[in-house]
Write a protein that holds these residues in place. Sequence first.
Motif, mmCIF file in Angstrom:
data_model
loop_
_atom_site.group_PDB
_atom_site.id
_atom_site.type_symbol
_atom_site.label_atom_id
_atom_site.label_comp_id
_atom_site.label_asym_id
_atom_site.label_seq_id
_atom_site.Cartn_x
_atom_site.Cartn_y
_atom_site.Cartn_z
ATOM 1 N N ALA A 135 0.832 -1.208 0.000
ATOM 2 C CA ALA A 135 0.000 0.000 0.000
ATOM 3 C C ALA A 135 0.866 1.258 0.000
ATOM 4 O O ALA A 135 0.578 2.232 -0.716
ATOM 5 C CB ALA A 135 -0.936 -0.010 1.200
ATOM 6 N N THR A 136 1.934 1.249 0.784
ATOM 7 C CA THR A 136 2.827 2.406 0.811
ATOM 8 C C THR A 136 3.554 2.571 -0.516
ATOM 9 O O THR A 136 3.672 3.694 -1.041
ATOM 10 C CB THR A 136 3.849 2.254 1.949
ATOM 11 N N LEU A 137 4.047 1.475 -1.064
ATOM 12 C CA LEU A 137 4.749 1.574 -2.350
ATOM 13 C C LEU A 137 3.827 2.084 -3.450
ATOM 14 O O LEU A 137 4.252 2.873 -4.316
ATOM 15 C CB LEU A 137 5.331 0.216 -2.731
ATOM 16 N N PRO A 151 17.179 -6.366 -3.753
ATOM 17 C CA PRO A 151 17.838 -7.622 -4.131
ATOM 18 C C PRO A 151 16.897 -8.571 -4.874
ATOM 19 O O PRO A 151 15.679 -8.367 -4.935
ATOM 20 C CB PRO A 151 18.287 -8.203 -2.783
ATOM 21 N N LEU A 152 17.478 -9.633 -5.393
ATOM 22 C CA LEU A 152 16.815 -10.552 -6.320
ATOM 23 C C LEU A 152 15.485 -11.068 -5.782
ATOM 24 O O LEU A 152 15.372 -11.482 -4.636
ATOM 25 C CB LEU A 152 17.735 -11.747 -6.593
ATOM 26 N N GLY A 153 14.462 -11.063 -6.655
ATOM 27 C CA GLY A 153 13.181 -11.676 -6.363
ATOM 28 C C GLY A 153 12.134 -10.741 -5.823
ATOM 29 O O GLY A 153 10.932 -10.974 -6.026
ATOM 30 N N VAL A 158 6.579 -6.887 -5.991
ATOM 31 C CA VAL A 158 6.051 -5.530 -6.156
ATOM 32 C C VAL A 158 5.385 -5.361 -7.512
ATOM 33 O O VAL A 158 4.322 -4.750 -7.633
ATOM 34 C CB VAL A 158 7.172 -4.500 -5.970
ATOM 35 N N ARG A 159 5.989 -5.938 -8.546
ATOM 36 C CA ARG A 159 5.473 -5.736 -9.907
ATOM 37 C C ARG A 159 4.074 -6.320 -10.090
ATOM 38 O O ARG A 159 3.309 -5.855 -10.937
ATOM 39 C CB ARG A 159 6.434 -6.343 -10.931
ATOM 40 N N ILE A 162 2.240 -3.225 -8.897
ATOM 41 C CA ILE A 162 2.601 -1.952 -9.540
ATOM 42 C C ILE A 162 3.333 -2.304 -10.840
ATOM 43 O O ILE A 162 4.562 -2.380 -10.891
ATOM 44 C CB ILE A 162 3.488 -1.093 -8.627
ATOM 45 N N SER A 163 2.569 -2.548 -11.875
ATOM 46 C CA SER A 163 3.151 -3.076 -13.108
ATOM 47 C C SER A 163 4.106 -2.096 -13.768
ATOM 48 O O SER A 163 5.026 -2.498 -14.486
ATOM 49 C CB SER A 163 2.046 -3.463 -14.093
ATOM 50 N N ALA A 164 3.925 -0.802 -13.537
ATOM 51 C CA ALA A 164 4.763 0.200 -14.185
ATOM 52 C C ALA A 164 5.990 0.570 -13.360
ATOM 53 O O ALA A 164 6.752 1.465 -13.756
ATOM 54 C CB ALA A 164 3.942 1.458 -14.473
ATOM 55 N N ALA A 165 6.206 -0.078 -12.238
ATOM 56 C CA ALA A 165 7.333 0.276 -11.375
ATOM 57 C C ALA A 165 8.661 0.038 -12.080
ATOM 58 O O ALA A 165 8.810 -0.907 -12.871
ATOM 59 C CB ALA A 165 7.273 -0.520 -10.077
#
Length: 336
Positions: A135-137, A151-153, A158-159, A162-165
């Motif tokens: 929610a914060t992101l 880091p990896l993964g 997140v994506r 938030i697909s456009a991140a």
Amino acid sequence: MPKNRYYNGPVTDHFDGLRFHNLRDEPETDRSLRDVMRWKRNVPDNPWPKSVAVKPVVPDDRVDGLRVTMIGHATLLIQIGGYNLVTDPVWSDRASPLSFAGPRRICAPGVALADLPPLDAVLLSHNHYDHLDIATLEAIHSRHHLLIVTPLGNDYIVRKHISAARFGVGDWGDSIEVAPGLKVHIVPALHWSSRGWRDRRMALWAGFVIEAAGRLVYFAGDTGYGTGGIFRRMRDRFGPMDLAIIPIGAYDPRWFMAAQHTDPEEAIQIMLDLEARAAIGMHWGAFKLTDEPWDEPRTRLQAGLVARGIDPTCFPALRAGETRDLSFIGLEASVM
């Protein structure tokens, strides 16, 4: 055969093709359900305050030098050389996958989301809910459209939301060029990861070394001390740190937590291992995650510094809303 849903890459000294793990000779962080039940059967009666007053601040848009503002727990605003970074951003009321249960914030964030200055990057150390809050992101991304260094993964997690991140993703030892004159190095931590019951250690955890304006700032994320080798090697690679931001809370009971969370005395040793000119204590006082009393991390840190002949102003435990310029936290004082 089990499959890693977050990351698919070559086997390394800390990735076996399915799960990540801490470096060889460091303590094991996995705990069984029996261990959890043993802990919960023996929780001491040391309730935290229901709330702690906070006076939020409004940061300057840009800072030429180095300034750090505590927002809460492991969320800090780092302003360095005209750049703005936020670490492990959590503004939600609970550090939990649920809005109605789980550790509840007892103090308001030290900076309101709407009062954040223009951000250049988020540093996201690992996927535990007190460090990675979707929610914060989402709220930060909608306003700033910045780079998330992780880091990896963790980018996969997140994506999905938030697909456009935009991401700068790397392994321990990798470096991300965030902007001209601003580099972030991904460094080892002694910890673990999961978002649920079936993904333990499928995304990597890390700390960061920020390099900008001729300064080095270390942000530990979550880490145990272990043998201390990762910190001594960091000193060998980068040289002495100008500032180390180190966790001092969520450490009791030690038999359960020592491998994954430093206590105040170990945090002091990390500062010394890094030959850091100053340090800041974080990861305490906002969410009750473990058994120690609310203010114990700060009082133990101060006592430990005095016992070792170190000026306590070199290593304050910041509360939400407190801000320090590097010159105010003992830059010129000796910590050896």
